[in-house]
Design a protein around this motif. Structure first.
Motif, short mmCIF file in Angstrom:
data_model
loop_
_atom_site.label_atom_id
_atom_site.label_comp_id
_atom_site.label_asym_id
_atom_site.label_seq_id
_atom_site.Cartn_x
_atom_site.Cartn_y
_atom_site.Cartn_z
N THR A 8 0.85 -1.19 0.00
CA THR A 8 0.00 0.00 0.00
C THR A 8 0.89 1.24 0.00
N ASP A 9 0.28 2.40 0.18
CA ASP A 9 1.04 3.65 0.20
C ASP A 9 1.69 3.93 1.55
N ASP A 10 1.45 3.07 2.55
CA ASP A 10 2.04 3.28 3.87
C ASP A 10 3.55 3.17 3.79
N MET A 11 4.23 4.13 4.45
CA MET A 11 5.68 4.12 4.51
C MET A 11 6.11 4.26 5.96
N ILE A 12 7.08 3.46 6.35
CA ILE A 12 7.60 3.50 7.72
C ILE A 12 9.02 4.06 7.66
N PRO A 13 9.30 5.16 8.39
CA PRO A 13 10.67 5.67 8.43
C PRO A 13 11.56 4.77 9.29
N VAL A 14 12.76 4.49 8.78
CA VAL A 14 13.70 3.60 9.46
C VAL A 14 15.02 4.34 9.64
#
Length: 153
Positions: free
Chosen positions: A81-87
């Motif tokens: 999906t368009d969800d992005m998690i910053p790492v």
């Protein structure tokens, strides 16, 4: 009490002790389990802050930023999906770690929503796709490239 009854009592007590030890070990290890989250799962139901988990997905294009110290890297992980998690990760990057490639980050979620990685695993070659990530755009492009090269031979 007869010897036969004493032996039976000892066997039953030993069996109860083994079962109890197994239940205690399972209960103690449940908090140490290392779960695999896709970015959309982590966005929808984030794990507890500080809980050791794995985050798997694709490194978003043009998201890799290196800090001034030269060893701290921040990037975005995306999934289906368009969800992005910053790492954020401090350390030596795997050789195969590039934008658009698959990555599994081991670490924990911080209170601000950033995933602090303690270990990064990059995919081992361009043909490997975890079942959870099949159908992502980055892998479709590599498949088309493989078909084109095969057609040229």
């Amino acid at each position: 009490m007869k010897a036969k009854h004493q032996r039976m009592t000892l066997v039953v007590l030993a069996l109860i002790a083994v079962v109890a030890a197994g239940l205690i070990a399972a209960w103690a290890l449940r908090s140490q389990a290392n779960y695999f989250y896709l970015p959309e799962q982590m966005a929808e139901e984030p794990p507890a802050v500080g809980q050791a988990v794995r985050l798997g997905g694709m490194v978003a294009a043009e998201s890799i930023k290196t800090a001034d110290d030269g060893i701290t890297v921040s990037f975005l992980v995306t999934g289906n999906t368009d969800d992005m998690i910053p790492v954020t990760y401090s350390g030596i990057l795997p050789d195969l770690f590039v934008e658009g490639s698959g990555v599994v980050a081991e670490g924990h979620l911080q209170a601000d929503g950033t995933f602090l990685a303690t270990n990064l695993l990059a995919k081992h070659d361009e043909n490997y796709v975890p079942r959870e990530l099949e159908g992502l755009e980055g892998h479709e492009a590599s498949e088309e490239y493989a078909e084109t090269v095969a057609g040229m031979s």
